[in-house]
Design a protein around this motif. Structure first.
Motif, mmCIF file in Angstrom:
data_model
loop_
_atom_site.group_PDB
_atom_site.id
_atom_site.type_symbol
_atom_site.label_atom_id
_atom_site.label_comp_id
_atom_site.label_asym_id
_atom_site.label_seq_id
_atom_site.Cartn_x
_atom_site.Cartn_y
_atom_site.Cartn_z
ATOM 1 N N THR A 202 34.462 38.179 35.947
ATOM 2 C CA THR A 202 34.350 39.637 35.845
ATOM 3 C C THR A 202 35.622 40.282 36.390
ATOM 4 N N THR A 231 32.948 43.271 41.732
ATOM 5 C CA THR A 231 32.678 42.719 40.399
ATOM 6 C C THR A 231 32.040 41.351 40.552
ATOM 7 N N THR A 233 29.385 38.428 37.944
ATOM 8 C CA THR A 233 28.606 38.210 36.734
ATOM 9 C C THR A 233 27.315 39.021 36.732
ATOM 10 N N ASP A 236 28.244 43.055 37.364
ATOM 11 C CA ASP A 236 29.261 43.677 36.500
ATOM 12 C C ASP A 236 30.230 44.423 37.429
#
Ligand code: PLP
Length: 273
Positions: A202, A231, A233, A236
């Motif tokens: 990310t 950030t 996975t 986000d």
């Protein structure tokens, strides 16, 4: 619930891994967590590349990435859910007590769990423990996560959802399961991978898509940053509204809100960016 274990789909309740698995006894393993929306894994190619890189870094035999791809597809198909976390674990395999890593094959598990969407903003704490940017494990996604577990428990006690580490020279590094970004005078910065942080997928996409710069940052940048975001996975891009006792009112601020929007749009356009 069905999982993939060593070459086949199995019922979770009856799947068995040896109690002498080197992943269990000494944490000799690597893993990936992927987001899966409506049965589709996001950024699978990048995750598989990193799995192989982490395995190489530990000196594990190269994982069979075709099998891992097949396993992910099979597990997703067998367990339909709107938003899931796909977990790939690859370990040193069976190794009787007192011996080195065995040569009797590795253990590959792919499993799926349901997740709920994270809130737009969250609180974080800093912890006094450091990431060692010169460790043999720096930047590898290994199953040796106990230090993260301890730090995350500290965060939860403080009503936060993430704990941030500095590295051994006092630079801002990363969270227990996320990368960190700060906004200074309208520009987005994140620590470089040389700081000891994981090369988050990310993070890489956010850098590509927002033009964020990779900058060595002292830990106390968190006392003056205009905006902070994380950030990962499963997060986000997620704004931070409190760092320790410092409130960041209005989070997500304008730069973070734009980064969130860009990330949502671009990741919706391309499943395997
Ligand atoms: N840093 C650490 C230590 C992590 O464990 C993770 C993910 O689990 C991240 C950063 C974020 O990486 P990604 O964006 O690939 O999920």
């Amino acid at each position: 619930m069905k999982i993939w274990l060593n070459g086949e789909l199995q019922e979770l309740d009856s799947a068995r891994v040896s109690v002498f698995d080197h992943g269990l006894t000494v944490g000799d393993g690597v893993f990936e967590t992927l987001k899966a929306t409506d049965g589709q894994a996001f950024a699978l190619t990048r995750h598989l590349d990193r799995l192989a890189r982490s395995a190489r870094g530990l000196g594990l035999p190269e994982p069979d990435l075709d099998e891992v791809r097949r396993a992910c597809a099979a597990v997703l198909e067998a367990n339909p859910m709107p938003l899931g976390r796909l977990r790939i674990t690859y370990t040193g395999g069976l190794s009787p007590l007192g011996s080195d890593r065995g040569d009797q094959g590795q253990t590959l598990v792919v499993a799926l769990g349901e997740v709920t969407r994270r809130p737009d903003s969250t609180a974080v704490i800093t912890v006094p423990w450091t990431r060692n940017e010169r460790s043999a494990l720096a930047g590898l996604k290994t199953t040796s996560y106990a230090e993260n577990v301890v730090a995350l428990a500290r965060a939860h006690e403080a009503g936060a959802s993430e704990a941030l580490f500095a590295n051994t020279v006092g630079q801002l590094c990363e969270g227990t399961g996320s990368n960190v970004f700060v906004v200074l005078d309208g520009e987005i910065h994140t620590p470089p991978v040389a700081s000891g942080c994981l090369a988050g997928i990310t993070r890489a996409l956010a850098v590509e898509w927002t033009g964020a710069r990779e900058t060595d940052l002292p830990l106390d940048v968190l006392d003056r940053a205009d905006e902070v975001f994380l950030t990962s996975t499963l997060r986000d891009v997620q704004a931070v509204h409190r760092v320790d006792d410092r409130q960041l009112p209005g989070a997500p601020g304008p730069v973070t809100a734009k980064a969130m929007r860009i990330f949502d749009e671009r990741s919706g356009d391309d499943l395997d960016p």
